[in-house]
Design an enzyme around this catalytic site. Structure first.
Site, short mmCIF file in Angstrom:
data_model
loop_
_atom_site.label_atom_id
_atom_site.label_comp_id
_atom_site.label_asym_id
_atom_site.label_seq_id
_atom_site.Cartn_x
_atom_site.Cartn_y
_atom_site.Cartn_z
N GLU A 131 0.82 -1.21 0.00
CA GLU A 131 0.00 0.00 0.00
C GLU A 131 0.86 1.27 0.00
OE1 GLU A 131 -4.09 -1.53 2.03
OE2 GLU A 131 -2.49 -1.01 3.41
N ASN A 170 5.91 7.98 6.44
CA ASN A 170 4.72 8.45 7.18
C ASN A 170 3.56 8.47 6.20
OD1 ASN A 170 2.99 9.54 9.08
ND2 ASN A 170 3.68 11.64 8.70
N HIS A 227 -18.55 -9.13 5.45
CA HIS A 227 -17.20 -8.63 5.73
C HIS A 227 -16.56 -9.47 6.81
CE1 HIS A 227 -14.22 -5.60 7.48
NE2 HIS A 227 -13.77 -5.92 6.28
N HIS A 228 -15.39 -10.02 6.52
CA HIS A 228 -14.60 -10.78 7.49
C HIS A 228 -13.26 -10.08 7.67
CE1 HIS A 228 -16.84 -14.80 6.47
NE2 HIS A 228 -17.54 -14.03 7.29
N GLU A 229 -13.14 -9.26 8.69
CA GLU A 229 -11.83 -8.71 9.05
C GLU A 229 -11.15 -9.72 9.97
OE1 GLU A 229 -8.56 -7.46 9.34
OE2 GLU A 229 -9.73 -6.00 8.19
N HIS A 271 -8.70 -8.07 0.87
CA HIS A 271 -7.95 -6.84 1.11
C HIS A 271 -6.77 -7.13 2.02
CE1 HIS A 271 -10.66 -3.40 -0.34
NE2 HIS A 271 -11.10 -4.52 -0.90
N GLU A 272 -5.69 -6.39 1.82
CA GLU A 272 -4.43 -6.59 2.56
C GLU A 272 -3.86 -8.00 2.34
OE1 GLU A 272 -6.91 -3.57 4.11
OE2 GLU A 272 -7.22 -5.65 4.75
N GLU A 331 -7.65 -6.24 -3.26
CA GLU A 331 -7.09 -4.88 -3.14
C GLU A 331 -5.60 -4.99 -3.44
OE1 GLU A 331 -7.26 -1.35 0.18
OE2 GLU A 331 -6.57 -3.34 0.78
N GLU A 369 -9.20 4.48 -0.32
CA GLU A 369 -9.51 4.93 1.05
C GLU A 369 -8.40 5.75 1.66
OE1 GLU A 369 -7.88 0.71 2.24
OE2 GLU A 369 -8.89 1.57 0.50
#
Length: 695
Positions: free
Chosen positions: A169, A188, A404-406, A474-475, A493, A499
């Site tokens: 990212e 940063n 959604h599964h985080e 994602h990630e 992603e 975002e």
């Protein structure tokens, strides 16, 4: 004199030993040979111009001799392939797979071990991999290093991000090869977990342009049961070597013969459109392993998501966690029954397929940064989210819910609970899941890009297919064409998404002109475009963050950032406010019969025309970087003799990504295949066009 004669004989032997494989067009050639020491090597030419100098190949093994020297060629097999296949969802209805192949079967003289090196040469590039045949003298083995070299011919311009084992990212850097240096980067940048592999380590796919205007791309395909490959760069002589991501104890891969490595790929052309349109990565993957694919459908969706990123609501029930994971006072929980119904009503009204809801399940209060083993159970909703009532309501409106599964990076916990989670999805009628992997991985010490996690990211869609569930990760590690094998892996992603514009330094205007030449070569990306309220000061006067595009460029991204899963990411009220521009998002297709790459230059601009599957409807997207751009495109891809109505969404005369991003114009004209359109793109802007047959 004797030494000189010996050297000349050795060099001559090397030249005579070289075997050449050409692409079908004969424009690309690979020369493979063994050196005097029996080391395998290759070089690549394009139109008789050297693009990769002689580069060594080999594999280092733990606790035993390396497979990198002392070889003889036991056998060579050649074949040509010209076939086609139909993707379940894609940028075109049929993909041609045409290449010439050579397999070099090597035997190591001192050990008797066998290693095959296979080359496939396409018109757009070269692919090769290591194959380890079943053999008595090599069974279980551990790879400690891969010695694949990519020795380039010059100090090319390169688009690169650090070789981070845990994240892609990053904003891309555009420098010379000699200027690559991770120590000089400002980190940063809003990334939660960073694990950079070294000062001169970069990620693939690595996009390059030579001084004589050749475009090159180094990547990999079909990464299965193997770690992700980054690249070690020697900035002094432009040589690169594969850099495999280690596991918790430093090993790279555990294999048993028969086994194969991923394909290492080198694309080359004097036309950038050949790189960005290439399907070589997909072609190098195995065909679909799902017999009945009728349930795999494209989806256009909205969701309870952006409101958390802009600070209106929170993921957690206590209402204290915003997008930056800092307590900023009490805010309402986003994933409520009432709020979700509002999104369902909006989706139904405007013809959207689905609604995503994040923060629906218990566990969001204190997980971030705490490296907890068990955070989410993926089955228990918060008390203000009535999953049965929402499911029934969505069904009554003909809208599908997206789960959604985080995982919070706790992969061990997720795999333990995966089947129960899928059973909940089937019970309540969720056909798709968005998975997340924010944070450090558990089992502890593993990286997102290591062999164990690659296996996990490939396992999830495989398991999901048994439940007829589509997956959007994602990630995750970046895809390498696995969507051909598991077409229910509908999107990912695995890059710096939209975002980041909501709460960090954001993505510069050039970002979206690079991603199609890098991340998107491996598969569709859930970039979540469609933000209309560009400046975050709309929500809080003290906020300086903003999306680094014009509103119209957000529309054009639906064409240039391919995915059969596309989110209209902004809030419903913002789409109601700009309803005329919102019409393009409602109209745009997700699955295509044809894609025409009209203009392309990495880091500068991209223009694509796509024909919606089963129709005569075309959509065009054109984007630029921080510079305004004027161009003219031909509509000769339209059916001759037929009239069409073109609706053109364009930047206004004073539009500018920073100074005036919500300045746009819409006009409708009649066009034919003989028409030419002048496009005027603002700085950080774009153009989006829908073209329908005239009634």
């Amino acid at each position: 004199m004797k030494n000189t004669l010996t050297l000349c004989l050795l060099l001559l032997a090397g030249i005579l030993n070289a075997q050449t494989i050409q692409s079908p067009s004969k424009e690309i050639s690979v020369a493979f040979k063994l050196t005097a020491e029996g080391k395998p090597s290759y070089s690549v030419t394009y139109k008789n111009k050297q693009v990769v100098n002689e580069s060594l190949l080999g594999i280092a093994l733990k606790d035993t001799e390396a497979l990198d020297t002392g070889f003889t060629i036991a056998n060579t097999e050649n074949k040509s392939v010209n076939e086609s296949w139909k993707p379940v969802l894609g940028e075109q209805s049929t993909i041609q797979n045409k290449y010439n192949q050579a397999t070099f079967s090597l035997v190591q003289r001192d050990t008797g071990r066998k290693l095959d090196i296979v080359f496939k040469v396409y018109d757009e590039g070269v692919a090769f991999r290591y194959e380890f045949p079943k053999q008595e003298k090599l069974n279980y083995f551990i790879i400690s290093d891969e010695k694949t070299e990519f020795n380039l011919t010059g100090n090319h311009k390169v688009f690169w991000i650090p070789g981070d084992y845990d994240s892609q990212e990053y904003v891309y850097n555009e420098t010379k090869l000699s200027e690559i240096d991770n120590d000089k980067l400002n980190l940063n940048n809003g990334i939660a977990v960073k694990s950079i592999g070294g000062r001169y380590v970069v990620q693939s796919p690595l996009m390059m342009k030579s001084a004589d205007n050749l475009y090159l791309n180094i990547f990999e395909a079909a990464v299965v049961n193997y770690p992700v490959m980054h690249l070690d760069v020697n900035v002094a002589n432009y040589k690169m070597k594969s850099h495999l991501v280690p596991n918790a104890i430093g090993d790279k891969a555990y294999l048993q013969t028969p086994a194969v490595s991923p394909w290492r790929t080198i694309m080359v052309s004097d036309d950038a459109r050949d790189i960005v349109s290439s399907k070589m990565i997909l072609n190098l993957n195995e065909p679909s392993k799902i017999d009945d694919t009728s349930w795999i459908k494209p989806m256009k969706y909205v969701g309870v998501w952006w409101e958390m990123h802009v600070g209106i609501s929170t993921w957690d029930l206590s209402g204290t966690q915003d997008a930056s994971q800092k307590s900023v006072g009490k805010k309402p929980h986003g994933a409520t029954t009432e709020n979700t119904k509002r999104y369902i009503d909006f989706a139904a009204k405007h013809g959207f397929d689905g609604v995503l809801v994040e923060g629906w399940n218990i566990g969001w209060e204190d997980w971030f940064g705490n490296w907890k083993e068990e955070v989410f159970d993926f089955t228990t909703p918060y008390p203000d989210f009535n999953i049965q009532e929402i499911s029934d309501y969505a069904k009554s409106k003909n809208v599908k819910m997206i789960m959604h599964h985080e995982t919070s990076g706790s992969v061990a916990n997720y795999e333990r609970r995966l089947d129960r989670a899928y059973n909940v999805m089937k019970k309540y009628g969720y056909p798709a899941v968005k998975t997340g992997y924010v944070g450090k991985i558990i089992p502890r010490g593993e990286f997102h890009d290591g062999q164990a996690m690659v296996n996990h990211f490939n396992y999830v869609p495989q398991r999901a297919a048994e439940y007829k569930v589509m997956v959007n990760s994602h990630e995750s590690s970046r895809p390498t064409g696995v969507s051909r094998t598991w077409p229910n892996y509908i999107a990912a992603e695995a890059a710096r998404g939209n975002e980041f514009n909501g709460w960090s330094v954001g993505n510069p205007p050039v970002h979206e002109t690079i991603l199609p030449f890098t991340r998107l070569l491996g598969g569709p990306m859930d970039y979540t475009p469609g933000v209309f309220e560009i400046k975050m000061s709309h929500y809080d006067p003290n906020k300086k963050e903003q999306v680094h595009t014009t509103l119209v460029k957000q529309l054009a991204l639906y064409i240039t950032m391919y995915s059969p899963l596309q989110m209209a990411s902004d809030l419903p009220q913002n789409y109601e406010k700009y309803s005329d521009a919102f019409q393009f998002i409602k109209d745009v297709a997700l699955d295509w019969d044809e894609s025409k790459y009209l203009e392309a230059e990495p880091g500068d601009y991209l223009t694509i025309a796509r024909k919606a599957k089963g129709t005569e409807n075309w959509f065009v997207g054109a984007i630029t970087d921080e510079n305004p751009r004027n161009t003219t495109i031909s509509l000769d891809f339209l059916m001759p003799g037929k009239k069409y109505k073109a609706t053109i969404y364009q930047d206004g005369k004073t539009a500018h990504w920073e100074k005036n991003p919500i300045n746009y114009e819409i006009k409708t004209i009649e066009v034919t295949s003989k028409s030419k359109l002048k496009l005027n793109l603002a700085a950080g802007g774009g153009t989006a066009i829908s073209i329908f047959p005239a009634k």
